[in-house]
Design a protein around this motif. Sequence first.
Motif, PDB file in Angstrom:
ATOM      1  N   LYS A   1       1.814 -11.145   0.320  1.00 16.80           N
ATOM      2  CA  LYS A   1       2.687 -12.077   0.813  1.00 16.80           C
ATOM      3  C   LYS A   1       2.320 -12.169   2.441  1.00 16.80           C
ATOM      4  O   LYS A   1       1.877 -11.075   2.976  1.00 16.80           O
ATOM      5  CB  LYS A   1       4.193 -11.876   0.703  1.00 16.80           C
ATOM      6  CG  LYS A   1       4.679 -12.169  -0.466  1.00 16.80           C
ATOM      7  CD  LYS A   1       6.037 -12.050  -0.796  1.00 16.80           C
ATOM      8  CE  LYS A   1       6.570 -12.342  -2.274  1.00 16.80           C
ATOM      9  NZ  LYS A   1       7.903 -11.844  -2.463  1.00 16.80           N
TER      10      LYS A   1
ATOM     11  N   THR B   1       5.877 -21.467  13.412  1.00 20.23           N
ATOM     12  CA  THR B   1       5.340 -22.210  12.089  1.00 20.23           C
ATOM     13  C   THR B   1       3.937 -23.042  12.384  1.00 20.23           C
ATOM     14  O   THR B   1       3.430 -23.491  11.170  1.00 20.23           O
ATOM     15  CB  THR B   1       6.360 -23.507  11.771  1.00 20.23           C
ATOM     16  OG1 THR B   1       6.977 -24.123  12.958  1.00 20.23           O
ATOM     17  CG2 THR B   1       7.600 -22.899  11.311  1.00 20.23           C
TER      18      THR B   1
ATOM     19  N   ALA C   1      10.199 -24.722   8.129  1.00 19.31           N
ATOM     20  CA  ALA C   1       9.967 -23.459   7.357  1.00 19.31           C
ATOM     21  C   ALA C   1      10.838 -23.166   6.256  1.00 19.31           C
ATOM     22  O   ALA C   1      12.031 -23.533   6.385  1.00 19.31           O
ATOM     23  CB  ALA C   1       9.954 -21.880   8.447  1.00 19.31           C
ATOM     24  N   THR C   2      10.324 -22.402   5.404  1.00 22.37           N
ATOM     25  CA  THR C   2      11.086 -21.971   4.115  1.00 22.37           C
ATOM     26  C   THR C   2      10.937 -20.610   3.496  1.00 22.37           C
ATOM     27  O   THR C   2      10.384 -20.446   2.551  1.00 22.37           O
ATOM     28  CB  THR C   2      10.835 -23.012   2.949  1.00 22.37           C
ATOM     29  OG1 THR C   2       9.336 -22.849   2.549  1.00 22.37           O
ATOM     30  CG2 THR C   2      11.152 -24.463   2.860  1.00 22.37           C
ATOM     31  N   PRO C   3      11.394 -19.616   4.665  1.00 19.10           N
ATOM     32  CA  PRO C   3      11.075 -18.436   4.422  1.00 19.10           C
ATOM     33  C   PRO C   3      11.931 -17.591   3.136  1.00 19.10           C
ATOM     34  O   PRO C   3      12.979 -18.053   3.087  1.00 19.10           O
ATOM     35  CB  PRO C   3      11.415 -17.560   5.769  1.00 19.10           C
ATOM     36  CG  PRO C   3      12.394 -18.676   6.475  1.00 19.10           C
ATOM     37  CD  PRO C   3      11.997 -20.088   5.919  1.00 19.10           C
ATOM     38  N   GLN C   4      11.338 -16.521   2.759  1.00 18.42           N
ATOM     39  CA  GLN C   4      12.184 -15.760   2.007  1.00 18.42           C
ATOM     40  C   GLN C   4      12.735 -14.647   3.180  1.00 18.42           C
ATOM     41  O   GLN C   4      11.959 -14.669   4.080  1.00 18.42           O
ATOM     42  CB  GLN C   4      11.315 -14.839   1.165  1.00 18.42           C
ATOM     43  CG  GLN C   4      11.108 -15.550  -0.302  1.00 18.42           C
ATOM     44  CD  GLN C   4      10.396 -14.584  -1.091  1.00 18.42           C
ATOM     45  OE1 GLN C   4       9.372 -13.993  -0.907  1.00 18.42           O
ATOM     46  NE2 GLN C   4      10.827 -14.393  -2.706  1.00 18.42           N
TER      47      GLN C   4
ATOM     48  N   THR D   1       4.668 -22.351   6.908  1.00 19.91           N
ATOM     49  CA  THR D   1       5.987 -22.534   6.691  1.00 19.91           C
ATOM     50  C   THR D   1       6.452 -21.661   5.454  1.00 19.91           C
ATOM     51  O   THR D   1       7.592 -21.464   5.339  1.00 19.91           O
ATOM     52  CB  THR D   1       6.424 -23.885   6.174  1.00 19.91           C
ATOM     53  OG1 THR D   1       5.473 -24.350   5.155  1.00 19.91           O
ATOM     54  CG2 THR D   1       6.271 -24.921   7.402  1.00 19.91           C
ATOM     55  N   ASP D   2       5.653 -21.062   4.870  1.00 24.13           N
ATOM     56  CA  ASP D   2       5.696 -19.906   3.643  1.00 24.13           C
ATOM     57  C   ASP D   2       5.467 -18.565   3.705  1.00 24.13           C
ATOM     58  O   ASP D   2       4.169 -18.197   4.189  1.00 24.13           O
ATOM     59  CB  ASP D   2       5.056 -20.695   2.779  1.00 24.13           C
ATOM     60  CG  ASP D   2       4.970 -19.830   1.224  1.00 24.13           C
ATOM     61  OD1 ASP D   2       6.241 -19.216   1.112  1.00 24.13           O
ATOM     62  OD2 ASP D   2       4.255 -19.860   0.396  1.00 24.13           O
ATOM     63  N   PHE D   3       6.608 -17.874   4.186  1.00 26.24           N
ATOM     64  CA  PHE D   3       6.362 -16.459   4.309  1.00 26.24           C
ATOM     65  C   PHE D   3       7.582 -15.734   4.209  1.00 26.24           C
ATOM     66  O   PHE D   3       8.751 -16.091   3.883  1.00 26.24           O
ATOM     67  CB  PHE D   3       6.132 -16.270   5.999  1.00 26.24           C
ATOM     68  CG  PHE D   3       6.865 -16.947   7.072  1.00 26.24           C
ATOM     69  CD1 PHE D   3       8.196 -16.229   7.464  1.00 26.24           C
ATOM     70  CD2 PHE D   3       6.548 -18.226   7.624  1.00 26.24           C
ATOM     71  CE1 PHE D   3       9.014 -17.132   8.409  1.00 26.24           C
ATOM     72  CE2 PHE D   3       7.439 -18.873   8.331  1.00 26.24           C
ATOM     73  CZ  PHE D   3       8.681 -18.331   8.777  1.00 26.24           C
TER      74      PHE D   3
ATOM     75  N   HIS E   1      13.915 -23.377  10.187  1.00 25.79           N
ATOM     76  CA  HIS E   1      14.678 -24.384   9.166  1.00 25.79           C
ATOM     77  C   HIS E   1      14.365 -25.829   9.792  1.00 25.79           C
ATOM     78  O   HIS E   1      13.749 -26.760   9.405  1.00 25.79           O
ATOM     79  CB  HIS E   1      15.907 -24.095   8.847  1.00 25.79           C
ATOM     80  CG  HIS E   1      16.420 -25.410   8.007  1.00 25.79           C
ATOM     81  ND1 HIS E   1      16.154 -25.995   6.887  1.00 25.79           N
ATOM     82  CD2 HIS E   1      17.319 -26.504   8.687  1.00 25.79           C
ATOM     83  CE1 HIS E   1      16.678 -27.106   6.567  1.00 25.79           C
ATOM     84  NE2 HIS E   1      17.249 -27.208   7.614  1.00 25.79           N
TER      85      HIS E   1
END
Length: 176
Positions: free
Chosen positions: A95, A28, A60-63, A33-35, A56
């Motif tokens: 992405k 991170t 991080a807030t990944p897909q 955090t976005d990936f 988390h």
Amino acid sequence: MRPKADIETLFSAEQIQDRVDRLAYEITQSIGTDFLLISILKGSFVFSADLIRSLHRSGATPQIDFLTLSSYGSATESSGHVEIKKDIDEIVKNKSILLVDDILESGRTLAFAKNILSDRGALSVNLCVFLNKPGKRKVQIEANFIGFDCPDKFVVGYGLDYAHYFRELPFVGSLR
Ligand code: IMP
Ligand code: MG
């Protein structure tokens, strides 16, 4: 039935837990955090399951999606021919991708996966492997994030298998 085996512990469950937490923090800090995290099956399912919860905790807030690849060969040696068995569902274009695998050995699996994702227009593809066997590389590729460097031994546990056995072990050991 599972073959009888003498297993020498290389990385204990406690060591692994510590390292995975620190790895998530490194990730991170480096890529944000976005990936889209893509877990390569089957070997990386245990590592990925721990890693996403550590991610988390690092904010991080990944897909998350899964890519099933296979490289045919014997139980302990891959052939070098990599194939998609089941593709991801998610869109890759524009992405940031974190590609997660159990082990980087010859490099053929991750080179193959990285190429596919780059061809689909990924913004970036970072590689994260639980184990790195630098002595076994056949193609030029390195991981951005590594759990542990691993000796040139055949290892099992924490998702890694021998003939689909031993994946359930909470530690990593070498088969003697
Ligand atoms: P590659 O040689 O880097 O393409 O790695 C191919 C795949 O072989 C990895 O994703 C693992 O699933 C498997 N593999 C490589 N080394 C080991 C090992 O020591 N134990 C179990 N599986 C391994
Ligand atoms: Mg594998």
